[in-house]
Design an enzyme around this catalytic site. Sequence first.
Site, PDB file in Angstrom:
ATOM      1  N   GLU A  24     -16.468  -6.213 -55.933  1.00  0.00           N
ATOM      2  CA  GLU A  24     -15.593  -6.087 -54.776  1.00  0.00           C
ATOM      3  C   GLU A  24     -14.626  -7.250 -54.827  1.00  0.00           C
ATOM      4  O   GLU A  24     -15.045  -8.408 -54.891  1.00  0.00           O
ATOM      5  CB  GLU A  24     -16.392  -6.109 -53.475  1.00  0.00           C
ATOM      6  CG  GLU A  24     -15.618  -5.627 -52.253  1.00  0.00           C
ATOM      7  CD  GLU A  24     -14.374  -6.454 -51.958  1.00  0.00           C
ATOM      8  OE1 GLU A  24     -13.315  -5.869 -51.693  1.00  0.00           O
ATOM      9  OE2 GLU A  24     -14.456  -7.688 -52.018  1.00  0.00           O
ATOM     10  N   CYS A  66     -15.507  -6.376 -45.469  1.00  0.00           N
ATOM     11  CA  CYS A  66     -15.970  -5.710 -46.690  1.00  0.00           C
ATOM     12  C   CYS A  66     -16.305  -4.241 -46.472  1.00  0.00           C
ATOM     13  O   CYS A  66     -17.046  -3.901 -45.569  1.00  0.00           O
ATOM     14  CB  CYS A  66     -17.185  -6.411 -47.260  1.00  0.00           C
ATOM     15  SG  CYS A  66     -17.684  -5.675 -48.820  1.00  0.00           S
ATOM     16  N   CYS A  73     -20.288  -3.520 -48.719  1.00  0.00           N
ATOM     17  CA  CYS A  73     -21.457  -3.784 -47.865  1.00  0.00           C
ATOM     18  C   CYS A  73     -21.006  -3.543 -46.415  1.00  0.00           C
ATOM     19  O   CYS A  73     -20.996  -4.452 -45.599  1.00  0.00           O
ATOM     20  CB  CYS A  73     -21.986  -5.185 -48.059  1.00  0.00           C
ATOM     21  SG  CYS A  73     -20.732  -6.434 -48.380  1.00  0.00           S
ATOM     22  N   HIS A 117     -21.520  -7.140 -41.962  1.00  0.00           N
ATOM     23  CA  HIS A 117     -20.813  -8.050 -41.060  1.00  0.00           C
ATOM     24  C   HIS A 117     -20.826  -7.521 -39.631  1.00  0.00           C
ATOM     25  O   HIS A 117     -20.909  -8.291 -38.681  1.00  0.00           O
ATOM     26  CB  HIS A 117     -19.384  -8.283 -41.548  1.00  0.00           C
ATOM     27  CG  HIS A 117     -19.327  -9.101 -42.795  1.00  0.00           C
ATOM     28  ND1 HIS A 117     -19.529 -10.462 -42.778  1.00  0.00           N
ATOM     29  CD2 HIS A 117     -19.142  -8.765 -44.087  1.00  0.00           C
ATOM     30  CE1 HIS A 117     -19.447 -10.929 -44.028  1.00  0.00           C
ATOM     31  NE2 HIS A 117     -19.220  -9.911 -44.836  1.00  0.00           N
ATOM     32  N   ARG A 133     -26.272  -8.576 -50.514  1.00  0.00           N
ATOM     33  CA  ARG A 133     -25.927  -9.620 -51.474  1.00  0.00           C
ATOM     34  C   ARG A 133     -26.483 -10.992 -51.102  1.00  0.00           C
ATOM     35  O   ARG A 133     -26.229 -11.953 -51.813  1.00  0.00           O
ATOM     36  CB  ARG A 133     -24.412  -9.664 -51.660  1.00  0.00           C
ATOM     37  CG  ARG A 133     -23.917  -8.488 -52.464  1.00  0.00           C
ATOM     38  CD  ARG A 133     -22.440  -8.254 -52.358  1.00  0.00           C
ATOM     39  NE  ARG A 133     -22.078  -7.040 -53.083  1.00  0.00           N
ATOM     40  CZ  ARG A 133     -22.279  -5.805 -52.631  1.00  0.00           C
ATOM     41  NH1 ARG A 133     -22.821  -5.614 -51.440  1.00  0.00           N
ATOM     42  NH2 ARG A 133     -21.967  -4.759 -53.353  1.00  0.00           N
ATOM     43  N   SER A 172     -21.509 -14.199 -50.888  1.00  0.00           N
ATOM     44  CA  SER A 172     -20.710 -14.519 -52.077  1.00  0.00           C
ATOM     45  C   SER A 172     -20.056 -15.891 -51.972  1.00  0.00           C
ATOM     46  O   SER A 172     -19.613 -16.435 -52.988  1.00  0.00           O
ATOM     47  CB  SER A 172     -19.672 -13.429 -52.345  1.00  0.00           C
ATOM     48  OG  SER A 172     -20.341 -12.238 -52.708  1.00  0.00           O
ATOM     49  N   CYS A 180     -18.992 -10.128 -54.242  1.00  0.00           N
ATOM     50  CA  CYS A 180     -18.270  -9.464 -53.168  1.00  0.00           C
ATOM     51  C   CYS A 180     -17.244 -10.465 -52.645  1.00  0.00           C
ATOM     52  O   CYS A 180     -17.499 -11.219 -51.713  1.00  0.00           O
ATOM     53  CB  CYS A 180     -19.229  -9.038 -52.077  1.00  0.00           C
ATOM     54  SG  CYS A 180     -18.519  -7.801 -51.019  1.00  0.00           S
ATOM     55  N   CYS A 202     -15.732 -10.664 -49.024  1.00  0.00           N
ATOM     56  CA  CYS A 202     -16.687 -11.261 -48.088  1.00  0.00           C
ATOM     57  C   CYS A 202     -16.658 -12.777 -48.163  1.00  0.00           C
ATOM     58  O   CYS A 202     -16.769 -13.466 -47.162  1.00  0.00           O
ATOM     59  CB  CYS A 202     -18.104 -10.800 -48.416  1.00  0.00           C
ATOM     60  SG  CYS A 202     -18.490  -9.192 -47.790  1.00  0.00           S
TER      61      CYS A 202
END
Lengths: 389, 571
Positions: B13, B60, B63, B67, B481, B504, B549, B552
Amino acid sequence: MFFPSSYPWTENETLGEHLERRGVSRRAFLKYCGELAVVLGVSQALTPQIAEALQKVRRPSVIWLQLQECTGCVESTLRTSDPTIGDLLLDLISLDFNDTLMAAAGDAAEGAMQTAMKENAGKYILIVTGSVPLAADGMYLTMGGRRGRDVLEEAAANAGAVLAVGACAHFGSVQSAKPNPTGAVGVADIVKDKPVVTIAGCPPIADTITATVVHYLTFNRLPETDGEGRPLFAYGKRIHDQCSRRAHFDAGQYVEAFDDEGARNGWCLYEMGCKGPETFSPCPIFQWNSHTSWPIGSGHPCLGCTERNFWDTMTPFYNRLPAVAGFGVERNADHIGLALAGAAVAGVAAHAIATGIHRSKEGHTPHEPAVDLPVVETPAEKSKEERHD
Amino acid sequence: MTKVVVDPITRIEGHLRIEVEADGGRIKNAWASSTQFRGIEIILEGRDPRDAWAFTQRICGVCTTVHALASCRAVEDALGIDVPPAGGLIRTLVHGMQTVQDHVIHFYHLHALDWVDVVSALKADPGATANLAASLSPWPNNSKTYFTEVQNRLKSFVDSGQLGIFANGYWGHPAYKLPPEANLMAVAHYLEALDWQRDVIRLHTIFAGKNPHPNFLVGGMASAINLDGTATINAESLSKIRDMITRARLFVEQVYWPDLLAVASFYKDWAKIGGGVPNYLAVGEYPENGNWRDAESMYLPSGVIFDNDLSTVVPYDQEKVKEYINASWYDYKEGDKVALHPSVGETIPHYTGPEPPWTYLQGEEKYTWMKAPRYDDKPMEVGPLARMLVAYASGHADTKEVVGEALGRLQVGPAALFSTLGRTAARGAETLLLARRLETWYDALVTRIKSGDTATFSQKRWSPDTWPASAEGYGFLGAARGALGHWVKIQDGKIVHYQCVVPSTWNCSPRDVHGATGPYEAALMDNHPLADPKRPLEILRTIHSFDPCMACGVHVLDAQGREVTQVRVKG
């Protein structure tokens, strides 16, 4: 095609030859074209013409550029699931560059993009997701060490068609919400020398993307759009006018609090802040994830994500529409919807004019405000207005 | 010393650039740079906290729930809102299915091509492939006819000359070790997983309207339960969900897990490569009674491991999370050397890198939009490996069984987990645990409904009239993640400060003031090969093992950071 999920369509055969080779019957193909006519909102009588046109098309190259974004639009496309649209439409293109899915990386990925742009110059379809940050001299997005804006301009220069997919490519979406720290703008703010078709939504329903590509291939032109560059076949109607809960609005049956009796009976979410009355979107008809459900269908008010600047104009999300910024005067849903419907009709005319300008190679601004054009009211909307007055 | 740049890193991502220095086929030094900034937190200031989930969700789309959920928890923590158990269990199911689906997509569509040579599959004997597949799993598709069909599709695809997403892959690279039959099996399952992922994720559509970006709600979930209703969660939609959960488990048990162990058995040398940072952090996840504040109800435990020491798990304390910016394109008011807790975090973006087009970022003092989070002043790896290590070291029975099975099948010890292969295997182990556990959570929800407890939402603190003048909250989430935290401050009904510390960001963090590298960088410098600098397949293996990601990872901005500083390009 995106994936080798079916027999690939080779470069030198037409779709007709390809389908024959993979054993698709004429009858099945015509049935598919008939369903396509429904999706595209054209008469069933056009089915033979759609079939004839589609049979002659060759598999086009698609370059999918991801700019300042969250990858939700690519994920949405992965959820294309109608077996008819999914299988055939994904088979319609050669996806030569896509950051999320391609095997190659680094120089090899850049090389794949350069090759596709060179070999298909003037013909490839450019799909763009994500916005372009202009603040700080464009340094909020670099790809391969280059500014996102430069990468977009290069890719757009020789594109046959440009599709701005998702709210970020449409107008900048969440990162462009006030105070827009990175100066994010949509694709049409950068690409001004050719029409940009906007597949609006955060994210859009994948079937809308694929149907637009097919429209381009079938009719050899982009679909008619409204003032935002959105195809009318998908974005021509307000959610409110297609909503499965509309009868409850008309009957005055509203959800007054989440999980109340009204919610448990599937009543109208207008009082909970639903933006359906001012949102043009195919959600209620196409629905999401193999027609499984859609936001209002699952009890949450519409956020209005297919509309420009919805993060600012539609918030607070849970406030009833008249309290929303931009609607200072207390008005009922139909008034608001009517005003916007008028704007959309005007937008269509603006687009038609802009298309004419494009044909004379003088530029095109899809979301140009159409202030001088008359607002056309349909009889149905007029009667609603009278009733509520 | 050879300098190698991989930009873009694809099959992730977002936008990531990796630079390394290599010598004698080994990586000696590495830099991870995130090249996108969006500034979502500043946008949240002044807004209704009940809207924050929708804004942060757009950090994101891969995922796509995490969030939103962390944001709801942070706001609920600030305002003292308790979500009713049925609403909480729906969230547990939504998040659980998200992780299962996300991990499977990662393995097949983002990571597999690092280990699987698509072109080699053309040479496979379909009959031998069927025998191989049948020896691993009872999956019904494992027939000779089926693999012949897949191979024919692949052949006509390659013959077409238009390779699409497979163009310019590193096919034939000597680091590919699978026999043609294993490659063909994996390609077949790559295709099957595409169909599977769009089916099972419809659990989100039923409970939350759509995917990606399903709808959440501060105080619960908006999908009301009424078994007799036609427009609500009813017996029909529940039975659909039950079926999706079953199909999710069957695919993970019979396809993903056997494939993973089979592929891993050919790459056991990668159990000694790519470990890196020896510290692991997990925040705990999947409240089985729906109440995320109840640590006892979490299916997977929280904790911190230092120095690869599996004999000690230290309790996690969010007060020990701080972020540096000495190597990031930001300023702090107190200078570049301090670390700030997210509750008082500040972010003033300030690009000081070279004028594009770049050749190299290495050598620059600042080289990324990622901050450098540290726990107790130490870099931490987060993600499935961290969670599995913390659970394994804590004696979590299910984890010990599944991880033990993998270690036994591969004939390696627990130390093999500290590696690129360990990271990839841990993700599979976690998927198996969760895919099996979904049924337990579903049963818990149905039991609630049977007892008449169908409330999905708490109205008590919905109205801003009921809120305190000022409030502060912290929401954590064990996201796919890794460890995710949202910190929010609310004043007079509006957000005044918002910060996220994201998986990330932990994993892609740059060097800190002590010179300690982040997990990506450290992993690339840990016994790491690079045979052909022009075809850096090995770099992709290790970076993808983290499942990056980037959208993120780059975030932040606070009230003081409102002014966007103009770029100062180095001459």
